[in-house]
Design a protein around this motif. Structure first.
Motif, PDB file in Angstrom:
ATOM      1  N   PRO A   1      -3.063   3.291  -2.253  1.00 10.64           N
ATOM      2  CA  PRO A   1      -4.186   2.601  -1.604  1.00 10.64           C
ATOM      3  C   PRO A   1      -4.958   1.664  -2.529  1.00 10.64           C
ATOM      4  CG  PRO A   1      -4.726   4.914  -1.992  1.00 10.64           C
ATOM      5  CD  PRO A   1      -3.278   4.749  -2.336  1.00 10.64           C
TER       6      PRO A   1
ATOM      7  N   ASP B   1      -6.463   2.235   8.006  1.00  8.70           N
ATOM      8  CA  ASP B   1      -6.286   3.181   6.901  1.00  8.70           C
ATOM      9  C   ASP B   1      -7.612   3.656   6.338  1.00  8.70           C
ATOM     10  OD1 ASP B   1      -3.554   3.184   7.056  1.00  8.70           O
ATOM     11  OD2 ASP B   1      -3.295   1.523   5.648  1.00  8.70           O
TER      12      ASP B   1
ATOM     13  N   TRP C   1       0.628   8.682   1.069  1.00  7.66           N
ATOM     14  CA  TRP C   1       1.672   7.786   1.586  1.00  7.66           C
ATOM     15  C   TRP C   1       2.975   7.920   0.820  1.00  7.66           C
ATOM     16  CZ3 TRP C   1      -2.415   3.372   1.382  1.00  7.66           C
ATOM     17  CH2 TRP C   1      -3.249   3.462   2.493  1.00  7.66           C
TER      18      TRP C   1
ATOM     19  N   GLY D   1      -5.088  -1.674  -0.888  1.00  7.89           N
ATOM     20  CA  GLY D   1      -6.375  -2.071  -0.318  1.00  7.89           C
ATOM     21  C   GLY D   1      -6.847  -3.408  -0.844  1.00  7.89           C
TER      22      GLY D   1
ATOM     23  N   ILE E   1      -9.749   2.481   4.192  1.00  7.33           N
ATOM     24  CA  ILE E   1      -9.892   2.446   2.732  1.00  7.33           C
ATOM     25  C   ILE E   1     -11.282   1.947   2.354  1.00  7.33           C
ATOM     26  CG2 ILE E   1      -9.026   1.318   0.629  1.00  7.33           C
ATOM     27  CD1 ILE E   1      -6.257   1.408   1.910  1.00  7.33           C
TER      28      ILE E   1
ATOM     29  N   SER F   1       0.832  -1.211   0.000  1.00  5.36           N
ATOM     30  CA  SER F   1       0.000   0.000   0.000  1.00  5.36           C
ATOM     31  C   SER F   1       0.860   1.252   0.000  1.00  5.36           C
ATOM     32  CB  SER F   1      -0.949   0.005   1.206  1.00  5.36           C
ATOM     33  OG  SER F   1      -0.223   0.035   2.406  1.00  5.36           O
TER      34      SER F   1
END
Length: 808
Positions: A18, A287, A413, A22, A289, A13
């Protein structure tokens, strides 16, 4: 890269963003949960086989596996929930038993016992080794079907990475631990395979009397050692490498220790997976997501244990334990783990490809092409093992990927995807500069003088309607300063305005500059905004509604700004709304009030857009707001709005709504290069303006109206622009009505120079001081043009008062 809890998920990730993270996070957590079932079923099979040997089965073999498996997974859940300390202690005990079992097995291979020979064990023998060296797949098995069942035995190497959050020094421990795990397990597996292949035949009857007699003609390795197992070719033998799953117990010095080793190997792996899955899942849920999974992010105790994740993993594991068939469960896991490994390899390759300065692998022998080869191999093997299962896995990954791409979670990120996007944007921008402009590729690239975008939302929304996915849009803001400029405040405003544009889904950039007045600031923006070919070619202003109230110097600056744009080869667009554009004076114009304008929506008013080639109209772009009345700063004052402000607020949102049926009236008065037709065409291509039809008005001669209409229709069809009607105005050149001429005279009276009433020197001095003053000479010179504009005003009111938008 220092890892957080969630190992492989965290790695993917944070590298690929993501979308990939994810999708693979869910699959990786699920694969670990199913792995718990596989290891527990492996353990239960051994227990049930031992029960079968002493005739102690509770029901039948399959149901016994289910019962033992269920009890085992409940016990393992108890150990996991007790915490990492217990899990680590349990793993050490299991490791000692496992090592003892391996040593016990290798010692047993050297201890040949005569009673083991009928079961196929003869000790090390070159004839047996050579006979076993080639493959002998049976019952439609192949190399890859066996690989699929064996592969999960190699998935434990990531267990260390998955609990990286609990390691003291993950940066040093993970590479060493993972590489050592690969080397040690690799050597162990190969050594066991070679030693069993060198001392056990493939088929044996287990019968002491099956010795070689003179009448038998056989050539296999067992014959040379005095046994005749040829009857096994017909099937039904229970012993030998192919048939006996407990063959290692037979070979070893002390059989029960091998069973203990199997217990420890399966239970330690089950325990590692039972701990890994919730940790990965917890990291994924933290996170945020996937909405709805947030409840699993909660941790308990000082180590933040994911108890809810443990329960979920337990439920998934239990569901697969009830299948109770190792050969069905193993390929499912292989598929999911291979997908995870493919993405881990690809994420590393992608990070190298993006060439981000932050990507600094410390492993000495790292090479990006090895990573790519690993990723491709994983995908190929997935399809070779089971093409439809691989297809399903990839479709699940794709569906999750598309979902996350669509939802766009608010995370940053520093992923390699961002770095690669930057690289590509830079490369394409530089490549674009080497390409000559072509009329076919012309697109309006707009510098829009909005001030703060929240000050004139109608201007931002309208321009975005025709630049969205087609051209560049830059919101320019000239901040006039008398004192030393506050650059820190400028940076904060920049971030806030860009956030607002992003929140409203307006694809635009916000560019503020400090300057002493509008004209100088616009000159700076016109010359410096943009990058290579990605630079504005059209200046968009708001109409200066207060031109008759304010100081004439401001109007002069405003008009000269338009002339500067023409001098710099820019197209100019001026937007005029009946109620005005600027809402910065209305209290509380932060995001929330812009979202829901209070009160009822006023009746829609016709709007005029002047695509100027001429400076006959005036407007006010960015009347700079000081920080005190900056619309980016929310206020708590909730006083009722005046009727005028309420109408202004409603009008400011009118371009966000679907426009419904109506017309866009284009007044094509002379050939201006086509921008007047291009903007309405781009607007009608958008969903909000899709129901509007284009009407074209042109000036012509009364005796050749049909000819002019046909000529215009030909031009429009050449442009491939759909239109509903062409109106040729034969009376465009007639004189305006007397009362309108008088109104115009009154309008300009305060700005006349009136040189007849003063000395010539005084008149020249006044003209130099106030260059906007209109001399009698100028008035006479432009009389025909003035009359035409007054007549145009009459025709506009007559023909276009009900239009949604007037473009001229």
């Amino acid at each position: 890269m220092g890892l957080s809890p969630g190992g492989a998920y965290y790695l993917i990730s944070r590298s690929l963003g993501p979308e990939f993270g994810g999708s693979i996070g869910l699959i990786f957590a699920f694969a670990n949960a199913v792995a718990v079932a596989m290891y527990v079923v492996g353990f239960a099979e051994t227990v049930v086989e031992m029960l079968n040997d002493v005739d102690a089965l509770m029901t039948d073999e399959l149901n016994d596996i289910r019962i033992v498996g269920t009890l085992t997974v409940i016990l393992l859940l108890g150990i996991s929930v007790a915490g990492m300390e217990w899990e680590a202690k349990a793993q050490i005990v299991l490791l000692i038993i496992l090592l003892g079992a391996i040593v016990n097995y290798f010692m047993g291979t050297f201890l040949t016992v005569e009673e083991k020979e009928p079961k196929g064990f003869f000790g090390y023998n070159s004839a047996i080794f050579l006979e076993n060296l080639g493959p002998d797949f049976r019952e439609e098995e192949s190399f890859f079907s066996v690989f699929a069942i064996f592969f999960p035995a190699a998935t434990g190497i990531l267990a260390g990475a998955n609990i990286s959050g609990d390691l003291t020094d993950p940066q040093s421990a993970i590479p060493k631990g993972t590489l050592l795990a690969i080397v040690i397990t690799g050597i162990t597996y190969i050594a066991v395979a070679l030693s069993t292949g060198a001392c056990i035949v493939r088929d044996a009857t287990g019968d002491l009397n099956d010795t070689v007699t003179d009448t038998v003609n056989c050539t296999d390795a067992a014959c040379t050692l005095g046994y005749d197992f040829s009857i096994c070719k017909e099937g039904g033998c229970q012993y030998g490498l192919i048939n006996d799953f407990q063959v290692m117990s037979l070979v070893s010095g002390f059989g029960p220790l091998i069973s203990a080793g199997i217990f420890s190997a399966t239970l330690s792996s089950a325990l590692a997976s039972l701990v890994s899955a919730p940790k990965v899942f917890q990291a994924l849920c933290k996170d945020n997501i996937y909405p709805g999974l947030g409840m699993f992010a909660k941790g308990y105790g000082k180590n933040n244990e994911p108890l809810r994740g443990y329960v979920l993993t337990f439920c998934i594991g239990l569901a697969f334990i009830l299948i109770a068939e190792l050969n069905i469960i193993a390929p499912i896991i292989s598929n999911f783990f291979l997908a995870s490994y493919a993405l881990i390899n690809f994420s590393v390759f992608h990070a190298s490809l993006a060439n981000s300065p932050g990507w600094r692998p410390s492993f000495k022998y790292y090479n990006k092409w090895v990573s790519l080869a690993g990723a491709v191999l994983c995908v190929v093997v997935m399809f070779v093992i089971n093409w439809w299962a691989a297809l399903v896995t990839l479709l699940i990954v794709l569906a999750l990927y598309i979902y996350v791409s669509y939802k766009k979670p608010d995370v940053n990120w520093g992923s390699s995807t961002q770095a690669l996007m930057f690289n590509q944007a830079l490369t394409h921008s530089i490549n674009l500069t080497g390409v000559e402009d072509h009329v076919k590729n012309f697109r309006p690239q707009c510098l829009v003088m909005t001030g703060y975008p929240t000050s004139r939302p109608a201007l931002a929304h309208l321009v975005h309607s025709f630049t969205k996915n087609v051209g560049l849009m830059v919101c320019g803001h000239i901040r006039t300063v008398t004192r030393r400029p506050n650059f820190k405040e400028l940076a904060q405003d920049h971030a806030r305005c860009q956030r607002w544009l992003h929140k409203k889904h307006i694809k635009a950039f916000y560019t503020p500059v400090f300057s002493d007045n509008l004209r100088h600031g616009t000159q700076v923006l016109l010359q410096a905004t943009g990058l290579g070919r990605l630079r504005p070619n059209t200046l968009v202003l708001g109409f200066k509604t207060n031109w008759s109230d304010g100081h004439m110097r401001d109007v002069d600056i405003y008009i000269n700004t338009i002339h500067d744009a023409f001098d710099l080869q820019f197209g100019v667009v001026i937007l005029r709304l009946q109620d005005g554009l600027d809402i910065s004076h209305i209290p509380g114009q932060d995001d929330s009030s812009l979202e829901k304008p209070a009160g009822t929506v006023a009746k829609e008013m016709p709007v005029a857009v002047s695509v100027a080639k001429d400076s006959d109209s005036d407007s006010c772009p960015s009347k700079t707001t000081s920080l005190q009345n900056s619309p980016m700063i929310s206020r708590d004052i909730k006083s009722p709005l005046s009727l005028r402000d309420q109408r202004l607020l409603d009008t400011s949102q009118q371009f966000r709504k679907k426009q419904g049926k109506g017309t866009i009236d284009v007044w094509w008065l002379f050939d201006d290069g086509g921008l007047t037709l291009l903007i309405p065409y781009l607007l009608t291509n958008k969903k909000k303006w899709g129901d509007c039809r284009i009407r074209v008005f042109i000036g012509g001669k009364i005796n050749r109206i049909d000819h002019d209409r046909r000529a215009m229709a030909t031009l429009l069809s050449r442009f491939r622009i759909d239109f509903s009607d062409i109106n040729v105005l034969g009376d465009i050149n007639t004189k305006p009505k007397k009362h309108n001429k008088l109104s115009f005279k009154e309008l300009i009276e305060p700005y006349r120079l009136k040189e007849d009433d003063m000395e010539q020197a005084e008149a020249e001095h006044l003209k130099a001081l106030e260059p906007w003053r209109i001399s009698d000479n100028e008035l006479e010179l432009y009389r025909a043009k003035t009359n035409r504009q007054i007549r145009l005003n009459e025709l506009l009111k007559e023909h276009s008062s009900s239009a949604k938008l007037i473009v001229m």
